[in-house]
Design an enzyme around this catalytic site. Structure first.
Site, mmCIF file in Angstrom:
data_model
loop_
_atom_site.group_PDB
_atom_site.id
_atom_site.type_symbol
_atom_site.label_atom_id
_atom_site.label_comp_id
_atom_site.label_asym_id
_atom_site.label_seq_id
_atom_site.Cartn_x
_atom_site.Cartn_y
_atom_site.Cartn_z
ATOM 1 N N CYS A 1 1.580 7.268 -7.940
ATOM 2 C CA CYS A 1 2.505 7.862 -6.913
ATOM 3 C C CYS A 1 2.277 9.055 -6.519
ATOM 4 C CB CYS A 1 3.932 7.693 -7.570
ATOM 5 S SG CYS A 1 4.522 6.163 -8.125
ATOM 6 N N ASP B 1 3.087 4.455 -1.402
ATOM 7 C CA ASP B 1 1.973 5.400 -2.092
ATOM 8 C C ASP B 1 0.935 4.466 -2.443
ATOM 9 O OD1 ASP B 1 3.772 4.448 -3.813
ATOM 10 O OD2 ASP B 1 4.612 6.193 -4.716
ATOM 11 N N ASN B 2 1.175 3.586 -3.081
ATOM 12 C CA ASN B 2 0.067 2.768 -3.744
ATOM 13 C C ASN B 2 0.441 1.248 -3.597
ATOM 14 O OD1 ASN B 2 1.386 4.470 -6.104
ATOM 15 N ND2 ASN B 2 1.467 2.400 -6.642
ATOM 16 N N ASP C 1 7.631 2.608 -2.299
ATOM 17 C CA ASP C 1 7.262 3.092 -3.738
ATOM 18 C C ASP C 1 6.458 1.818 -4.257
ATOM 19 O OD1 ASP C 1 6.712 4.115 -6.182
ATOM 20 O OD2 ASP C 1 8.304 5.582 -5.569
ATOM 21 N N ASP C 2 5.242 1.923 -4.486
ATOM 22 C CA ASP C 2 4.475 0.704 -4.933
ATOM 23 C C ASP C 2 4.580 -0.628 -4.089
ATOM 24 O OD1 ASP C 2 4.200 2.168 -7.146
ATOM 25 O OD2 ASP C 2 5.489 1.523 -8.812
#
Ligand code: NAG
Ligand code: NAG
Ligand code: NAG
Ligand code: NAG
Length: 614
Positions: free
Chosen positions: A69, A310-311, A33-34
């Protein structure tokens, strides 16, 4: 491998029985995540390097198409651009789990399709935002043989996670470290999956290295790490690249208004990134335990592992507080590493790939097809499974002999975003964050279209914002994206011979006309148009007199200058918080050879008509 594609005319059953077990491989997707590339987080994950990077291929030009996200996950799990999922935010009305469900995606996405192809499907960790302790059982996430989802408002509480197993009552893991709990659950699911005959898909989505979010009053603090990693990286500092807290503001819209960060904030931000790297150690250990388990079970040679996030994330670049939601490479350029049968080992791939390509790639693997081209897959699959024409992404060339892949798959990534932006961390908060309302607490007017375009001799990022501000970065020469070639102060400081202005051998205005037209096609594209956008500008013809255009370089031929100059330009009428096409200006291009572009506009060609934006 070539022979596999010959078999594609046969029925699925015939394929399944005629080819080796390789045709039904297991697929494992690890989704952090991130996670950043820009601040070198991968360099601080030795086990990931050992087991996946050294044993597989690292896709060095992989991008998410929307740097947030929930929308990014929606694109990943559907193979569709955000303008087609219309899940564009993390919460309602424009995003979040309820929007995902109301748009109909819960009945029609990756795990549902994989089940139709005979796969067992497992998922542990975070699926979407606003998938919470109140709505989890109203409309349970479909398509999973077994699932164990993190639920809001506990998703980002590292030491107070709440999971729901197979739609059951949320269970609290207070006092336990969430990424480690995710690993334990992953092993439980692996045990189940390895016990069965069916091939399986397993999604593992730990929250690291996302911010730790504490509700009431809401606060986004640096991620919590496991105590065993507290001693690590004490000397780490965020790389002092030229976009790190620059003396001159960069970007446009709200980014250009940001004050320079002071030393207190810089110190805080360095520690913030150390916390992220420490939080990732738990994921690093998970990767090793996963590979050991697969080896012990003897299935490593029939299993693909995809590692991604996700990003991306920025911290201090462009003077920004910790966060995402921007179109800079810090936020969209993300890790993708693949290990599996036939995948080259220890190799860096230069293919340009995007999150919208992952679902088509998984389906391609699961449908028993060979890989490497667009026009394969799924023609014989059950009707529940989409055809490639229904998806916006393409199939990532994974196999050793498809590297480097053909240039048509390698040029463009369509970037989009709607809404406002928010900072995280102690100083990123804007005033009172008792409630999330980015109109009050965030940076407004963060709606934009972006086009990332990479080919032989060019590497560009072009944006049009809802404020009708524009950016163009020559990323080859300006990897930090601090010199916007459409800013008059930057342009005035350059000589005509500047390296920055060397773009595929043509003047800036000619390049811009092409980029804008390509963006016009991509901003509302569907299916094949998203994969082959130049075809909309230059329809393929049987006549050998009509030139073929597949890339920017083809399009830059001088004979097309007037044609491109006459295209309507991408613009917005208004900054909206969601995808409202009527506020997004012209939607169509005029195809070449159809004679309906307005030649009277030709006078406006060259810097002349672009200069009104500068
Ligand atoms: C996308 O969803 C919003 C609501 O979130 C809606 O207003 C808009 O019309 C939708 N856009 C399209 C193209 O359907
Ligand atoms: C540094 O900036 C932060 C955030 O704007 C502010 O709260 C703090 O007071 C500043 N510190 C100093 C020493 O100026
Ligand atoms: C956010 O604040 C704005 C301005 O006060 C208000 O108009 C809007 O309704 C608020 N949005 C939400 C979701 O509360
Ligand atoms: C946001 O964009 C709108 C145009 O849609 C403009 O009127 C407004 O001034 C902008 N607000 C800020 C703070 O830039």
């Amino acid at each position: 491998m070539k022979f596999l594609s010959i078999l594609l005319g046969a029925s699925m059953l015939a394929i399944a029985s005629a080819t080796s077990s390789l045709s039904r491989p297991n697929i494992i997707m690890i989704l952090t995540d991130d996670q950043d590339v820009h601040m070198h987080s991968l360099d601080y994950m030795p086990l990931l390097q050992k087991h996946l990077m050294h044993e597989g291929t690292t896709f060095t030009r992989h991008f998410c198409t929307i740097a947030l996200c929930c929308p990014s996950r929606a694109t990943l799990l559907t193979g569709k651009a955000a303008h087609n999922t219309n899940v564009t935010d993390i919460i309602t009305p424009h995003g979040g789990y309820p929007k995902w469900v109301s748009e109909g995606h819960n009945d029609n996405y990756l795990p549902v399709w994989l089940q139709a192809l005979g796969y067992d499907t497992y998922y542990v960790g975070k699926l979407f935002n606003q998938h919470d302790v109140d709505n989890y059982d109203e409309e349970p996430a479909k398509g999973w043989t077994q699932s164990d989802f993190l639920l809001d408002p506990y998703t980002y509480q590292y030491e107070n996670a709440h999971f729901s197993r197979n739609g059951g009552k949320p269970v609290s893991y207070k006092g336990q470290y969430s990424p480690d709990v995710t690993t334990e659950k992953m092993h439980e699911f692996l045990d189940m999956a390895l016990d069965k005959e069916e091939p399986f898909f397993l999604g593992v989505a730990p929250i690291a290295p996302h911010a730790n979010m504490i509700p009431a009053p809401l606060e986004a603090t640096p991620p919590v790490y496991a105590k065993r990693h507290a001693h690590l990286f004490k000397d780490y500092k965020i790389p002092r690249t030229d976009n790190f807290n620059p003396d001159t503001p960069s970007g446009v819209s709200w980014v250009a208004q940001l004050p320079q960060l002071n030393d207190t904030v810089i110190d805080y931000n360095d520690e913030y990134q150390r916390c992220r790297l420490r939080a990732l150690q738990s994921v690093d250990e998970m990767v090793e335990s996963l590979v050991h388990r697969l080896k012990a079970a003897g299935v490593m040679d029939n299993t693909y592992i995809f590692y991604t996030t996700d990003n991306g994330y920025h911290i201090s670049q462009h003077r920004m507080h910790p966060g995402k939601e921007c179109g800079f490479d810090t936020d969209i350029h993300i890790p993708l590493i693949v290990r599996g049968p036939g995948v080259a080992r220890g190799v860096k791939s230069m293919a340009v790939t995007a999150h919208s390509d992952l679902a088509p790639t998984f389906l391609n693997l699961a449908s028993g097809a060979a890989f490497g081209g667009d026009d394969i897959v799924l023609e014989n699959a059950p009707s529940a499974v989409p055809r490639l024409a229904d998806l916006d992404g393409g199939v990532i060339p994974l196999l050793e002999d498809t590297q480097p892949s053909d240039s048509t798959k390698t040029e463009h990534v369509n970037i989009e975003f709607w809404g406002n932006a928010a900072g995280e961390g102690k100083y990123g908060f804007h005033g009172d964050w008792g409630v999330i309302n980015t109109t009050v607490n965030g940076y407004v007017n963060n709606t934009y279209k972006g086009l990332r375009l990479i080919g032989e001799g060019y590497n560009l990022y072009y944006t049009v914002w809802c404020t009708n501000e524009h950016e163009l970065y020559n990323v080859e020469r300006d990897p930090g994206q601090v010199r916007n070639l459409l800013s008059s102060s930057v342009l005035n400081g350059l000589t005509a011979s500047s390296d920055l202005l060397r773009i595929a051998g043509r003047p800036l205005a000619a390049v811009l006309d092409r980029l804008d037209a390509l963006m016009m096609v991509l901003k509302s594209c569907k299916g094949d148009v998203c994969r082959h956008p130049w075809d909309s500008l230059h329809p393929k013809s049987r006549s050998s007199k009509v030139p073929v255009v597949n890339t920017l370089v083809d399009a830059l031929d001088e004979q097309f200058d007037a044609f491109y100059a006459g295209q309507p330009k991408v613009r917005f009428d208004k900054c909206e918080l969601g995808y409202i096409p009527s506020s997004e200006g012209p939607q169509h291009v005029s195809p070449f050879g159809k004679g309906n572009y307005n030649a009277a506009n030709d006078d406006q060609v060259r810097l002349g008509h672009w200069s009104e934006w500068v």
